[in-house]
Design a protein around this motif. Structure first.
Motif, PDB file in Angstrom:
ATOM      1  N   ASP A 123      31.301  45.310 -20.076  1.00  0.00           N
ATOM      2  CA  ASP A 123      30.765  45.804 -21.346  1.00  0.00           C
ATOM      3  C   ASP A 123      31.462  45.204 -22.561  1.00  0.00           C
ATOM      4  OD1 ASP A 123      29.064  47.420 -19.862  1.00  0.00           O
ATOM      5  OD2 ASP A 123      30.347  49.184 -20.024  1.00  0.00           O
ATOM      6  N   ASP A 124      32.742  44.839 -22.401  1.00  0.00           N
ATOM      7  CA  ASP A 124      33.552  44.319 -23.515  1.00  0.00           C
ATOM      8  C   ASP A 124      34.509  43.283 -22.939  1.00  0.00           C
ATOM      9  OD1 ASP A 124      35.222  43.798 -25.658  1.00  0.00           O
ATOM     10  OD2 ASP A 124      35.743  45.904 -26.024  1.00  0.00           O
ATOM     11  N   ALA A 125      34.190  42.023 -23.109  1.00  0.00           N
ATOM     12  CA  ALA A 125      34.969  40.945 -22.485  1.00  0.00           C
ATOM     13  C   ALA A 125      36.363  40.784 -23.083  1.00  0.00           C
ATOM     14  CB  ALA A 125      34.215  39.621 -22.596  1.00  0.00           C
ATOM     15  N   ASP A 126      36.578  41.312 -24.278  1.00  0.00           N
ATOM     16  CA  ASP A 126      37.879  41.163 -24.930  1.00  0.00           C
ATOM     17  C   ASP A 126      38.288  42.489 -25.579  1.00  0.00           C
ATOM     18  OD1 ASP A 126      40.201  39.991 -25.908  1.00  0.00           O
ATOM     19  OD2 ASP A 126      39.206  39.222 -27.706  1.00  0.00           O
ATOM     20  N   PRO A 127      38.544  43.502 -24.771  1.00  0.00           N
ATOM     21  CA  PRO A 127      38.855  44.817 -25.342  1.00  0.00           C
ATOM     22  C   PRO A 127      40.263  44.872 -25.929  1.00  0.00           C
ATOM     23  CG  PRO A 127      39.110  44.887 -22.974  1.00  0.00           C
ATOM     24  CD  PRO A 127      38.571  43.511 -23.314  1.00  0.00           C
ATOM     25  N   SER A 128      40.413  45.651 -26.958  1.00  0.00           N
ATOM     26  CA  SER A 128      41.733  45.914 -27.529  1.00  0.00           C
ATOM     27  C   SER A 128      42.490  46.856 -26.579  1.00  0.00           C
ATOM     28  CB  SER A 128      41.593  46.596 -28.896  1.00  0.00           C
ATOM     29  OG  SER A 128      41.015  47.889 -28.726  1.00  0.00           O
ATOM     30  N   GLU A 129      43.783  46.990 -26.823  1.00  0.00           N
ATOM     31  CA  GLU A 129      44.558  47.936 -26.006  1.00  0.00           C
ATOM     32  C   GLU A 129      43.986  49.340 -26.126  1.00  0.00           C
ATOM     33  OE1 GLU A 129      49.005  49.877 -25.586  1.00  0.00           O
ATOM     34  OE2 GLU A 129      48.835  47.879 -26.464  1.00  0.00           O
ATOM     35  N   GLU A 130      43.605  49.720 -27.319  1.00  0.00           N
ATOM     36  CA  GLU A 130      43.010  51.043 -27.526  1.00  0.00           C
ATOM     37  C   GLU A 130      41.706  51.190 -26.731  1.00  0.00           C
ATOM     38  OE1 GLU A 130      41.056  53.684 -31.128  1.00  0.00           O
ATOM     39  OE2 GLU A 130      42.450  52.089 -31.646  1.00  0.00           O
ATOM     40  N   ALA A 131      40.885  50.142 -26.736  1.00  0.00           N
ATOM     41  CA  ALA A 131      39.622  50.193 -25.993  1.00  0.00           C
ATOM     42  C   ALA A 131      39.865  50.274 -24.491  1.00  0.00           C
ATOM     43  CB  ALA A 131      38.766  48.974 -26.322  1.00  0.00           C
ATOM     44  N   ILE A 132      40.893  49.599 -24.011  1.00  0.00           N
ATOM     45  CA  ILE A 132      41.230  49.676 -22.585  1.00  0.00           C
ATOM     46  C   ILE A 132      41.648  51.094 -22.234  1.00  0.00           C
ATOM     47  CG2 ILE A 132      42.860  48.921 -20.803  1.00  0.00           C
ATOM     48  CD1 ILE A 132      42.876  46.163 -22.278  1.00  0.00           C
ATOM     49  N   ILE A 184      48.978  48.942 -16.111  1.00  0.00           N
ATOM     50  CA  ILE A 184      47.528  48.914 -15.893  1.00  0.00           C
ATOM     51  C   ILE A 184      46.856  48.264 -17.100  1.00  0.00           C
ATOM     52  CG2 ILE A 184      45.456  50.356 -15.688  1.00  0.00           C
ATOM     53  CD1 ILE A 184      47.184  52.267 -13.953  1.00  0.00           C
ATOM     54  N   VAL A 185      47.277  48.634 -18.290  1.00  0.00           N
ATOM     55  CA  VAL A 185      46.725  48.028 -19.508  1.00  0.00           C
ATOM     56  C   VAL A 185      46.988  46.528 -19.493  1.00  0.00           C
ATOM     57  CG1 VAL A 185      46.912  47.930 -22.024  1.00  0.00           C
ATOM     58  CG2 VAL A 185      46.851  50.148 -20.868  1.00  0.00           C
ATOM     59  N   ARG A 186      48.201  46.130 -19.138  1.00  0.00           N
ATOM     60  CA  ARG A 186      48.518  44.696 -19.071  1.00  0.00           C
ATOM     61  C   ARG A 186      47.650  43.990 -18.036  1.00  0.00           C
ATOM     62  NH1 ARG A 186      54.411  46.366 -19.013  1.00  0.00           N
ATOM     63  NH2 ARG A 186      54.964  46.362 -21.214  1.00  0.00           N
ATOM     64  N   ALA A 187      47.389  44.658 -16.922  1.00  0.00           N
ATOM     65  CA  ALA A 187      46.540  44.073 -15.878  1.00  0.00           C
ATOM     66  C   ALA A 187      45.136  43.810 -16.396  1.00  0.00           C
ATOM     67  CB  ALA A 187      46.499  45.002 -14.658  1.00  0.00           C
ATOM     68  N   VAL A 188      44.587  44.753 -17.138  1.00  0.00           N
ATOM     69  CA  VAL A 188      43.244  44.584 -17.696  1.00  0.00           C
ATOM     70  C   VAL A 188      43.246  43.497 -18.764  1.00  0.00           C
ATOM     71  CG1 VAL A 188      41.320  45.732 -18.867  1.00  0.00           C
ATOM     72  CG2 VAL A 188      42.628  46.966 -17.116  1.00  0.00           C
ATOM     73  N   GLN A 189      44.304  43.435 -19.558  1.00  0.00           N
ATOM     74  CA  GLN A 189      44.406  42.365 -20.554  1.00  0.00           C
ATOM     75  C   GLN A 189      44.446  41.005 -19.892  1.00  0.00           C
ATOM     76  OE1 GLN A 189      47.907  43.946 -22.499  1.00  0.00           O
ATOM     77  NE2 GLN A 189      46.725  44.621 -24.286  1.00  0.00           N
ATOM     78  N   GLN A 190      45.202  40.889 -18.803  1.00  0.00           N
ATOM     79  CA  GLN A 190      45.252  39.613 -18.067  1.00  0.00           C
ATOM     80  C   GLN A 190      43.882  39.263 -17.520  1.00  0.00           C
ATOM     81  OE1 GLN A 190      48.363  38.932 -15.060  1.00  0.00           O
ATOM     82  NE2 GLN A 190      46.801  37.975 -13.757  1.00  0.00           N
ATOM     83  N   ALA A 191      43.198  40.233 -16.948  1.00  0.00           N
ATOM     84  CA  ALA A 191      41.863  39.989 -16.394  1.00  0.00           C
ATOM     85  C   ALA A 191      40.885  39.578 -17.502  1.00  0.00           C
ATOM     86  CB  ALA A 191      41.348  41.249 -15.683  1.00  0.00           C
ATOM     87  N   ALA A 192      41.017  40.180 -18.663  1.00  0.00           N
ATOM     88  CA  ALA A 192      40.134  39.814 -19.790  1.00  0.00           C
ATOM     89  C   ALA A 192      40.356  38.358 -20.180  1.00  0.00           C
ATOM     90  CB  ALA A 192      40.375  40.734 -20.980  1.00  0.00           C
ATOM     91  N   ARG A 193      41.625  37.933 -20.232  1.00  0.00           N
ATOM     92  CA  ARG A 193      41.913  36.531 -20.561  1.00  0.00           C
ATOM     93  C   ARG A 193      41.364  35.603 -19.486  1.00  0.00           C
ATOM     94  NH1 ARG A 193      46.767  39.013 -21.912  1.00  0.00           N
ATOM     95  NH2 ARG A 193      47.770  38.294 -19.983  1.00  0.00           N
ATOM     96  N   ALA A 194      41.456  36.009 -18.223  1.00  0.00           N
ATOM     97  CA  ALA A 194      41.016  35.168 -17.110  1.00  0.00           C
ATOM     98  C   ALA A 194      39.502  35.043 -17.025  1.00  0.00           C
ATOM     99  CB  ALA A 194      41.563  35.704 -15.792  1.00  0.00           C
ATOM    100  N   THR A 195      38.785  36.043 -17.523  1.00  0.00           N
ATOM    101  CA  THR A 195      37.328  36.033 -17.396  1.00  0.00           C
ATOM    102  C   THR A 195      36.624  35.568 -18.661  1.00  0.00           C
ATOM    103  OG1 THR A 195      37.226  38.384 -17.953  1.00  0.00           O
ATOM    104  CG2 THR A 195      37.262  37.802 -15.615  1.00  0.00           C
ATOM    105  N   SER A 196      37.357  35.389 -19.751  1.00  0.00           N
ATOM    106  CA  SER A 196      36.669  34.978 -20.995  1.00  0.00           C
ATOM    107  C   SER A 196      36.723  33.482 -21.202  1.00  0.00           C
ATOM    108  CB  SER A 196      37.257  35.698 -22.196  1.00  0.00           C
ATOM    109  OG  SER A 196      38.644  35.462 -22.314  1.00  0.00           O
TER     110      SER A 196
END
Length: 153
Positions: free
Chosen positions: A115-124, A141-153
């Motif tokens: 839904d959001d390919a580059d979410p902010s920490e707050e959005a995560i 967990i937040v860092r994991a999602v941030q890493q995944a966002a960078r990897a998929t964008s």
């Protein structure tokens, strides 16, 4: 008993089910996809989160008959050719400890990134609010999602 048809991780299944059978029990007991966990049975913890027709849902409070004709994605279907970027992020960033919440957390994070390919920490943090973890403190967990966002964008 009604017969339902669901496509789970790309495979169509036809099952006769009791009208009161929960989706989580269809997945775990009938289809033997035990990565989806049963935690609280009240939709509070998120351990049972799966993606149904492009939306994350808590399968412990949804009847299997409600999924008739739907497409489901479970943790088993996420990284068919190796780890999915969300799974890799959880691994690299130590986003799991005991692992009980991890499949549901990963599925919620996966849907968040759809839904959001580059979410902010707050959005995560907002996107994962319905998934509880008693071990990690959430920062990894937040860092994991941030890493995944960078990897998929």
């Amino acid at each position: 008993m009604p017969e339902i048809s669901v496509t789970v991780n790309g495979v169509e299944h036809r099952e006769e089910v009791e009208p009161r059978l929960l989706l989580v029990h269809l997945l775990r007991e009938r289809l033997r996809l035990t990565g989806t966990h049963v935690g609280c049975d009240t939709s509070q913890c998120g351990a049972c989160t799966v993606v149904l027709d492009g939306k994350s849902v808590k399968s412990c409070t949804m009847l299997a008959v409600q999924a008739d004709g739907s497409e489901l994605l479970t943790i088993e279907g996420l990284g068919k050719d190796g780890l999915h970027p969300v799974q890799q992020g959880f691994w690299d960033q130590h986003g799991l400890q005991c692992g009980y919440c991890t499949p549901g957390m990963i599925m919620a994070a996966y849907q968040l990134l759809q839904d959001d390919a580059d979410p902010s920490e707050e959005a995560i943090r907002h996107g994962l609010r319905g998934n509880l973890c008693r071990c990690t403190g959430y920062q990894n967990i937040v860092r994991a999602v941030q890493q995944a966002a960078r990897a998929t964008s």
